[in-house]
Scaffold this active site. Structure first.
Site, short mmCIF file in Angstrom:
data_model
loop_
_atom_site.label_atom_id
_atom_site.label_comp_id
_atom_site.label_asym_id
_atom_site.label_seq_id
_atom_site.Cartn_x
_atom_site.Cartn_y
_atom_site.Cartn_z
N CYS A 228 0.94 -1.27 0.17
CA CYS A 228 -0.43 -0.18 -0.47
C CYS A 228 1.03 1.14 -0.07
O CYS A 228 0.64 2.25 0.83
CB CYS A 228 -0.89 -0.24 1.01
SG CYS A 228 -1.63 -1.64 0.82
N ALA A 230 1.74 3.50 -2.53
CA ALA A 230 1.89 5.24 -3.01
C ALA A 230 0.42 5.95 -2.18
O ALA A 230 -0.37 5.95 -1.62
CB ALA A 230 0.70 4.46 -4.43
N CYS A 344 -3.19 5.68 9.49
CA CYS A 344 -3.28 7.41 10.07
C CYS A 344 -4.67 7.36 10.78
O CYS A 344 -5.74 8.59 10.28
CB CYS A 344 -3.04 7.92 8.51
SG CYS A 344 -3.58 7.60 7.12
#
Ligand SMILES: C[S@@+](CC[C@H](N)C(=O)[O-])C[C@H]1O[C@@H](n2cnc3c(N)ncnc32)[C@H](O)[C@@H]1O
Length: 408
Positions: A228, A230, A344
């Site tokens: 994951c 990018a 995040c």
């Protein structure tokens, strides 16, 4: 006028269609000059920060509740935020806002804007979090973290730069340093104008986002799968730290941005478009960084739209995907190798609970606790050994969860 129209289009995309604002900006602001584009994003962003208080003011002035998706409510929200928070001159607000309405709605909006000025309406500072988010974060982290989150999203976030090397960082005169290869600027104008951009000496990356790759340490030519990956902030960190990288993402468009970022910074990684749910690497690797797709609620200072879009059901289905990706990735690490899992998100369901569930189902795996010298000063390490950054952290940073695991 064009900026106000674009702000209305952005709000419609976020609130009615549930689209991320970043994505909507492409369509809504494509033809705008950069000043108008910045104004449209500022109006839409501040409207989202103050949405509930704005609606309460509007509702206090109307006998019948205006529908949530009505044009007149949308225009009033953006007009009032300009008037009461952004300091735009009243005549400019009235002239540019009312043009979007005709007939009865126009008269109603005019009357409400006049009343706002006559009665000295104000907006609360800091803006409250949307009620469901305040309840969720209050239950997870406590009232003081909710209060800190409200303070941080009222302030324009600082700009964190991550440098390719300490040498490149030492040539940059400006900003505060909270970690190696890091500088924080209060706020920049256009980032392309900052020294060292064209030379590819640095990239923009929140201080908390840098922790995950730092926990893998120096690469010394060892292999890492950057899952994951990018648009590649963490890929560039790993490349600068000497890892031999295969970077994977399911979005070819986002991988294209990663390719551009690598070209600008002169760093190297092998890239592959793949959905991790069906991908299997040809051989096991020394380390894995899984920066899993998540609600991104930890980035709410820069992206206030997340707090209006993300539902409990979204969090539950993302948590399911995260658990699946982590279980798959764990099979690809060599014995004794490292796996860093990061999101995040400020939702325990996407962080702490994923790791607890993983450890319960995968015997032999253990947490490899972060050490204080590996994270920016001021960032706390949980007793479990993982890192959880919260809006109450000093220095202020995005909300992240990061755990480093060692394979059996
Ligand atoms: C949090 S972002 C990654 C940020 C990136 N690591 C960085 O530091 O710049 C999550 C990424 O996961 C990708 N993604 C989502 N679902 C995926 C899947 N099933 N397989 C592979 N990649 C996926 C998205 O395209 C997105 O780029």
């Amino acid at each position: 006028m064009a900026a106000r129209r674009a702000a209305l289009a952005l709000l419609d995309a976020v609130l009615r269609r549930g689209e991320p604002m970043d994505r909507a900006v492409h369509a809504a602001c494509q033809r705008l000059p950069s000043d108008d584009r910045a104004l449209a994003i500022a109006i839409a962003g501040d409207t989202l920060r103050w949405l509930d208080p704005l609606d309460a003011l509007i509702d206090s002035a109307t006998e019948q509740r205006l529908p949530d998706d009505s044009k007149v409510r949308a225009v009033l929200r953006t007009a009032l935020v300009q008037l009461l928070h952004m300091g735009v001159a009243p005549h400019a607000v009235v002239a540019t806002s009312l043009a979007a309405l005709v007939g009865g709605p126009r008269r109603l909006a005019h009357a409400i804007l006049s009343r706002a000025q006559r009665d000295g309406w104000t907006l609360p500072l800091p803006p409250p979090l949307p009620a469901p988010v305040a309840a969720r974060w209050g239950a997870a982290w406590g009232a003081s973290v909710v209060a800190a989150a409200e303070l941080t999203w009222a302030e324009p976030p600082p700009l964190d730069l991550r440098f390719k090397s300490e040498q490149a960082a030492s040539e940059f005169d400006d900003g505060e340093r909270f970690a190696p290869q890091h500088r924080r600027l209060a706020r920049a104008g256009r980032i392309e104008m900052l020294p060292g951009y064209a030379e590819g000496n640095w990239w923009v990356q929140d201080l908390a986002a840098g922790i995950a790759a730092d926990l893998l340490g120096p690469g010394n030519g060892h292999t890492v799968l950057d899952l994951c990956a990018a648009p590649g902030g963490k890929t560039m960190q790993l490349a600068a730290a000497g890892w031999q990288i295969t970077a994977i993402d399911s979005s070819s468009k986002r991988l294209e941005r990663l390719r551009e970022n690598l070209a600008r910074t002169g760093l190297d990684a092998e890239l592959a478009v793949a959905d991790l749910r069906s991908y299997t690497p040809s051989q096991p690797v020394d380390a894995i960084l899984l920066d899993a797709p998540c609600s991104a609620t930890g980035t709410f200072r820069r992206h206030p739209d997340v707090l209006h879009r993300i539902t409990d059901a979204d969090i539950a289905s993302l948590a399911q995907l995260q658990a699946e990706l982590l279980a798959r990735a764990a099979r690809w690490v060599k014995p004794g190798g490292l796996l860093v899992y990061a999101t995040c998100s400020l939702e325990p369901a996407e962080g702490e609970e994923i790791i607890r569930g993983f450890l319960a189902n995968n015997q032999g795996w253990r947490i490899n606790p972060a050490q204080s010298g590996e994270v920016p000063a001021g960032v706390a390490i949980a007793t479990e050994g993982w890192v959880r950054t919260l809006p109450a952290s000093k220095p202020v940073l995005d909300g992240f969860f990061i755990a480093r695991l060692t394979a059996p």
